[in-house]
Design an enzyme around this catalytic site. Structure first.
Site, PDB file in Angstrom:
ATOM      1  CG  HIS A  61     -15.849 -85.264 -33.276  1.00 57.70           C
ATOM      2  ND1 HIS A  61     -15.201 -84.922 -34.444  1.00 57.70           N
ATOM      3  CD2 HIS A  61     -17.080 -85.674 -33.660  1.00 57.70           C
ATOM      4  CE1 HIS A  61     -15.999 -85.128 -35.477  1.00 57.70           C
ATOM      5  NE2 HIS A  61     -17.147 -85.598 -35.026  1.00 57.70           N
ATOM      6  NE  ARG A  65     -26.047 -90.222 -33.755  1.00 57.05           N
ATOM      7  CZ  ARG A  65     -25.210 -90.004 -34.754  1.00 57.05           C
ATOM      8  NH1 ARG A  65     -25.179 -88.815 -35.357  1.00 57.05           N
ATOM      9  NH2 ARG A  65     -24.409 -90.959 -35.172  1.00 57.05           N
ATOM     10  CG  ASP A 307     -16.768 -89.095 -35.408  1.00 56.21           C
ATOM     11  OD1 ASP A 307     -17.870 -88.562 -35.149  1.00 56.21           O
ATOM     12  OD2 ASP A 307     -16.407 -89.370 -36.572  1.00 56.21           O
TER      13      ASP A 307
HETATM   14 ZN   LIG Z   1     -17.087 -86.012 -39.300  1.00 62.37          ZN
END
Ligand SMILES: [Zn+2]
Length: 429
Positions: A61, A65, A307
């Protein structure tokens, strides 16, 4: 390239004990493991005494960009950040601009990754066109280019009927779904947990139940469709309990991930509007941290994923409600998890290797990397007794929006070998 690494202690997902051995790496493979190995002609020798050899990490994850927000990160800088943290494979999220929702954009990002770095870069594709939740993305064309994970990450796919339809359709082709769980009508300005900190700061928070409702909803949809569902960045105790209940039933294939920041920090860290602690899902409470750690240990949470969400210093300097959600994670994850958990014996290297190297690869249908004879070279050397200071100069990411900025933690990723290349060798190691 020939490399002899002597006296390394080898970590694997299979055993809590580290075994000391020498490794011989020749032309991209680990050709021998044993004691007292002789360096062949032309081989370089590295004395790894006291250091741990383990498979390269894999982060399922990350937000790179590109395309669209290259001022925050691009694929090349994201891969450099990955290597700096001991991560040799990643899965990009598709919330770029344009979103990764068609075979054209998938081909573009995969080509960019191929040119940028030897790091293994996979990408997820959107469930819905433009992540807008209205019509299905070009799922079939993306599958033909190797996309396996579908997600509207950043948002929940709010329309349950549309998500069910996508699951019935794509599940048959061996694709799976990854859910960012947040009931939209319960989301605050997406800043922080609904609790003492949100009352004190006077900003409406997002309650834990916003996540728990969608975890349960999406598992029920996956069960109805016979699809595999992966729950992203679980942040709540009842989210873990919900997953445990469903896993014990055993009639739906569900996996889940947790991010290091949700194991390590709470809403109290926000203090007076510190945007370094602003992410979505938000930081919650000590009880939630503890439930996530228990979930990682008992297998309710299958894997760790950061993340990694880069934002510029300017964006993060905005007021708390306006600043974007997210923290970077690739460069700090392994050291911070060592510092907080492995060095304090909360869990061992075997669990960390399983959750942050082996299981994420299995999720993506890749063979786990292993430090073993005959395996492709994909490993790192970690020094548990050396410190890392995460100052701006250390970072390879274009962004440094992490609560660890300026902090010194115990542990150091000293060397990363992938295939026939040494991708990282810390100068002072
Ligand atoms: Zn998310």
């Amino acid at each position: 390239m020939k490399l002899l690494i002597t006296h390394a202690r080898i970590a694997s997902e299979d055993s809590p004990a580290l075994t000391e051995a020498d490794l011989l790496v020749e032309d991209g493979r680990i050709t021998r493991i044993g004691t007292g190995l002789e360096a062949p002609e032309g081989a370089r020798t590295i004395d790894a005494r006291g250091r741990i050899a383990m498979p390269g990490m894999f982060d399922a994850h990350v937000h790179f960009r590109e395309p669209g927000f290259e001022n925050k990160e691009c694929i090349a800088s994201g891969c450099a950040a990955a290597i700096n943290g001991g991560v040799t494979g990643v899965v990009m999220m598709p919330n770029t601009r344009p979103a990764i929702d068609s075979p054209q954009i998938v081909a573009q990002v995969l080509e960019s990754a191929r040119r940028a770095s030897p790091v293994r870069v996979l990408t997820a594709g959107c469930v819905t066109k433009g992540r807008e939740g209205r019509e299905l993305a070009a799922i079939d064309g993306m599958r033909a280019l190797g996309v396996r994970m579908l997600t509207d990450d950043g948002d929940t796919t709010a329309d349950a009927a549309l998500l069910l339809h996508a699951m019935q359709y794509a599940g048959e082709f061996g694709m799976f779904f990854a859910s960012h769980c947040e009931e939209p009508s319960l989301a605050g300005p997406r800043a922080l947990n609904d609790g003492p900190t949100s009352y004190r700061l006077g900003i409406r928070g997002t309650p834990a139940c916003a996540e728990e409702i969608i975890i349960d909803r999406d598992i029920r949809l996956a069960r109805a469709a016979g699809a595999h569902l992966h729950i992203q960045h679980v942040s709540t105790r009842m989210g873990v309990e919900t997953l445990r209940w469903w896993k014990q039933r055993g009639d739906v294939r569900v996996t889940a991930e947790a991010a290091p920041h949700h194991l390590l920090f709470t809403e109290d860290n926000i203090g007076d509007f510190d945007t370094a602690y602003k992410m979505n899902p938000p930081l919650r409470t000590r009880s939630d941290n503890e439930a996530l750690i228990e979930g990682l240990i008992d297998g309710t949470i299958d894997l760790i994923a950061t993340d990694h969400a880069p934002h510029t210093a300017f964006e993060k300097s905005l007021d708390f409600a306006s600043a974007p959600n997210g923290v970077t994670g690739l460069e700090t994850a392994l050291v911070s998890l060592h510092d907080a958990f492995v060095s304090k014996q909360v869990f061992g290297w075997d669990l960390l290797v399983k959750r942050y190297s082996a299981e994420p690869r299995r999720l993506m249908c890749l063979a786990p990397a292993r430090v073993a004879e005959g395996e492709p070279a994909d490993f790192l050397l970690f020094d548990p007794s050396r410190d890392t200071t995460f100052d701006r100069g250390f970072m390879r990411s274009r962004s440094a929006n992490t609560p660890f900025l300026g902090r010194t933690l115990r542990g150091s990723v000293d060397l990363v070998v992938l295939g026939n290349e040494v991708l990282l060798e810390r100068d002072d190691a």
